[in-house]
Design an enzyme around this catalytic site. Structure first.
Site, PDB file in Angstrom:
ATOM      1  N   ASP A 171       0.853  -1.177   0.000  1.00 45.31           N
ATOM      2  CA  ASP A 171       0.000   0.000   0.000  1.00 45.31           C
ATOM      3  C   ASP A 171       0.897   1.237   0.000  1.00 45.31           C
ATOM      4  OD1 ASP A 171      -2.349   1.629   0.480  1.00 45.31           O
ATOM      5  OD2 ASP A 171      -3.231  -0.126   1.448  1.00 45.31           O
ATOM      6  N   ASP A 231      -2.871   4.748  -2.441  1.00 48.44           N
ATOM      7  CA  ASP A 231      -3.812   5.448  -1.571  1.00 48.44           C
ATOM      8  C   ASP A 231      -4.157   6.821  -2.155  1.00 48.44           C
ATOM      9  OD1 ASP A 231      -4.996   5.308   1.198  1.00 48.44           O
ATOM     10  OD2 ASP A 231      -3.812   7.125   1.472  1.00 48.44           O
ATOM     11  N   GLU A 233      -6.796   4.394  -5.562  1.00 50.31           N
ATOM     12  CA  GLU A 233      -8.032   4.717  -4.854  1.00 50.31           C
ATOM     13  C   GLU A 233      -8.541   6.062  -5.364  1.00 50.31           C
ATOM     14  OE1 GLU A 233      -9.514   5.225  -0.243  1.00 50.31           O
ATOM     15  OE2 GLU A 233      -7.673   6.170  -0.908  1.00 50.31           O
ATOM     16  N   HIS A 287     -11.076  -2.129   3.887  1.00 51.72           N
ATOM     17  CA  HIS A 287     -10.874  -1.783   5.296  1.00 51.72           C
ATOM     18  C   HIS A 287     -11.555  -0.473   5.688  1.00 51.72           C
ATOM     19  CE1 HIS A 287      -8.159   0.597   3.010  1.00 51.72           C
ATOM     20  NE2 HIS A 287      -7.831   1.309   4.063  1.00 51.72           N
ATOM     21  N   ASP A 288     -12.220   0.196   4.743  1.00 49.23           N
ATOM     22  CA  ASP A 288     -12.831   1.492   5.022  1.00 49.23           C
ATOM     23  C   ASP A 288     -14.354   1.441   5.047  1.00 49.23           C
ATOM     24  OD1 ASP A 288     -10.402   2.872   5.195  1.00 49.23           O
ATOM     25  OD2 ASP A 288     -10.354   3.299   3.047  1.00 49.23           O
TER      26      ASP A 288
END
Ligand code: GLC
Ligand code: CA
Length: 598
Positions: free
Chosen positions: A109, A216, A274, A351-352
């Site tokens: 990440d 990210d 993302e 995970h969000d």
């Protein structure tokens, strides 16, 4: 059923990551090898055979770099060191090797919109106004009212509630942070910053053999540098939503092209970015078109944000949605690449966000839970694009029980919104925020992975950093589901295999929505670029997917009619329920089926 090699020629030249299934590991909550309550890299290594057997091809490891963990590692203080409880750089090297030995790939990440305020770059930057790295972050002078009151440069609202600027006493200026105050934004307009990102973060890890990155907040690097106020959309707050000031900014494509040319391209690294606040298909295409390489693919969030409240401040005020809305969004992001050289992704968890079964399925009873988890698996496995799974999705993990209080929510964002509601003094808002968090909070995805029904769900031998979700733990765990024939886990395994066998239909097929207004059944066709039967038959291979998104039995659309072929040519390929007779009866609650015409 063996995949027919006649059809592989259509895809032989396609990159590996299009047909791959990715699996996201959240290291703090995956597997704890040394009994300290935190997951770690050696824990991940120990579970690779499990992941390999599940049928995934690439692991995406959420941040494991050194960090004060204010935002669970999305606040990096050293890109070349591993957060000590996770292990060491050597451990990550071992993980890379272990993945490769099994034929799996590994991506890390890349969090480079901002660093932690503990990163030496920021420490230097804040040391004085004429520090060599002052311009590596975004510093601006204060504004003052006529009464002499100090105000930040703009009224922008940050993602975790509050404003986007923090005052630095030492150098008497504000710095910008789209997220928490301890996550200062890097100044990407400075070429030295970009060079440092390429050399000191990306190349460092690519040289060690990792296969690429999940990137990210990838569309937020280029800011609107006029730094003007956003228009007031929430008069009750000093802070206003301002994504137009930093999403898809003026230089973003130039920077991403450069990143590709300098680093991703030369290493043939895969990348998935993302892409938030990017609702227009025409804005998404430029990021992911093959002819102008920037990223391999991206995450678009319309679907996964269903149920969240509009705008920034209302994110956790739950907003009910209809099945037709979910269908429309699926259609939009399945078809937007038709006729282009771009690519899409498929996912319903990360995970969000809250767990998919709790948001799109039903957890009223264990039976409904199992039926809907399998139906959602079939939905995902039959959609075109690259499929991403999140840890625990494959066993149908669900949200934390609704009766838990705010003390079981650890996330900086959940806490930020809850405290903001408290501060408003509006009790109704506090109640609604807590209610929304119970469905949507990021915390639900972060509880320990449930390996068995033993103490701490087999995740650890010690009290985990986050409380185990004990909702029907006896069935929601890997070990129990390994042993049960009709389990969610076994179903995932089988549909992931089918997805590969019929890659022409499920990964590359053209999506066509049927009955868009039906609020109970989601039905669609997938049409392969390959011909049915021999190459010249002139008829394409097609699949009809029917998914009952309701608690009642529903009429199943006629497969023969939908597939436009004779009754005897239609075949049931797979269903979430084992015995469906001749495959023509009505759909049970939460049942899903796939029919094919060959
Ligand atoms: C991304 C991450 C999220 C994090 C944020 C700030 O949205 O997925 O977890 O909080 O970026 O880095
Ligand atoms: Ca550990």
């Amino acid at each position: 059923m063996i995949y027919d090699p006649k059809h592989t020629s259509f895809f032989g030249a396609e990159p590996w990551w299009k047909t791959a299934t990715f699996y996201q590991v959240y290291p703090a909550s995956f597997a704890d090898s040394n009994g300290d309550g935190w997951g770690d890299i050696l824990g991940v290594i120990s579970k690779l055979p499990y992941l390999h057997r599940l049928g995934v091809d690439c692991i995406w490891l959420s941040p494991c770099f050194d960090s004060p963990q204010v935002d669970m590692g999305y606040d990096v203080s050293d890109y070349q060191a591993i957060y000590q409880p996770y292990g060491t750089v050597d451990d990550v090297d071992r993980l890379t090797e272990a993945c490769h030995a099994l034929g799996l790939k590994l991506i890390l990440d890349l969090v480079v919109n901002h660093t932690s305020d503990q990163h030496p770059w920021f420490q230097t930057s804040r040391s004085s106004r004429d520090s060599s790295k002052r311009d590596w972050y975004i510093w601006r002078p204060a504004r003052y009212t006529d009464q002499g009151e100090r105000l930040p440069p703009t009224n922008w609202r940050s993602y975790f509630a509050g404003g986007t600027w923090t005052w630095d006493e030492h150098t008497q200026e504000y710095y910008l942070h789209l997220y928490a105050p301890c996550q200062p934004d890097l100044n990407w307009d400075n070429p030295d910053v970009r060079r440092a990102v390429y050399d000191e973060t990306m190349r460092f890890w690519l040289e060690r053999g990792v296969d690429g990155f999940r990137i990210d907040t990838v569309n937020k690097y280029s800011k609107d540098t006029r730094f003007v106020d956003a228009s007031v959309t929430d008069p009750s707050s000093p802070w206003q939503a301002a994504p137009e000031m930093w999403c898809n900014g003026p230089n973003i494509h130039e920077y991403l092209r450069e990143m590709h040319k300098e680093v991703l391209g030369p290493y043939s690294a895969v990348s998935v970015g993302e892409l938030s606040n990017c609702p227009e298909t025409a804005d998404v295409i430029p990021y992911v078109q093959a002819s102008d390489p920037q990223m391999s693919m991206c995450f678009q969030f319309d679907l996964i944000r269903l149920g969240t409240g509009g705008g920034f401040g209302d994110k956790y005020i739950y907003r009910p949605f209809s099945l037709s809305t979910l269908k429309g969004l699926t259609e939009k992001w399945q078809t937007f690449i038709d006729g282009t050289d771009a690519w899409t992704t498929v996912f319903m968890e990360n995970h969000d966000n809250g767990r998919a079964v709790s948001r799109f399925g039903c957890t009223d009873t264990a039976q409904q839970w199992q039926a809907s988890a399998k139906m959602l698996a079939l939905w995902q496995a039959t959609l075109s694009g690259t499929l991403f799974l999140y840890q625990g999705q494959e066993i149908g993990m669900v949200n934390m029980p609704r009766n838990r209080g705010i003390e079981d929510y650890k996330d900086v964002e959940s806490r930020g919104f809850y405290n903001e509601a408290l501060k408003s003094g509006d009790e109704d808002r506090v109640r609604k925020t807590m209610d929304g968090l119970r469905t949507l909070a990021r915390d639900h995805a972060r509880t320990p992975m449930q390996w068995d029904a033993g103490p701490f769900a087999g995740f650890s031998t010690a009290e985990p950093w986050m409380r185990v979700n004990d909702w029907t733990l006896d069935v929601v765990n890997v070990s129990a589901q390994e042993d049960t024939e009709d389990s969610v886990l076994r179903f995932y395994r089988s549909v992931l295999r089918l997805r590969k066998e019929y890659v022409d239909l499920f990964v590359f097929g053209r999506f066509q929505l049927l009955e868009p207004e039906d609020e109970d059944v989601f039905a669609y066709l997938k049409e392969s670029p390959a011909q049915k039967g021999d190459v010249d038959s002139g008829q394409r291979r097609k699949a009809l997917v029917v998914l009952n998104f309701s608690n009642e039995a529903q009429k199943c659309p006629s497969a023969a009619m939908a597939l436009q072929c004779a009754e005897e040519e239609v075949r049931l390929l797979v269903g979430t329920v084992r015995l469906v007779g001749d495959g023509k009866g009505s759909l049970r609650a939460w049942e899903g089926r796939v029919y094919i015409n060959f």
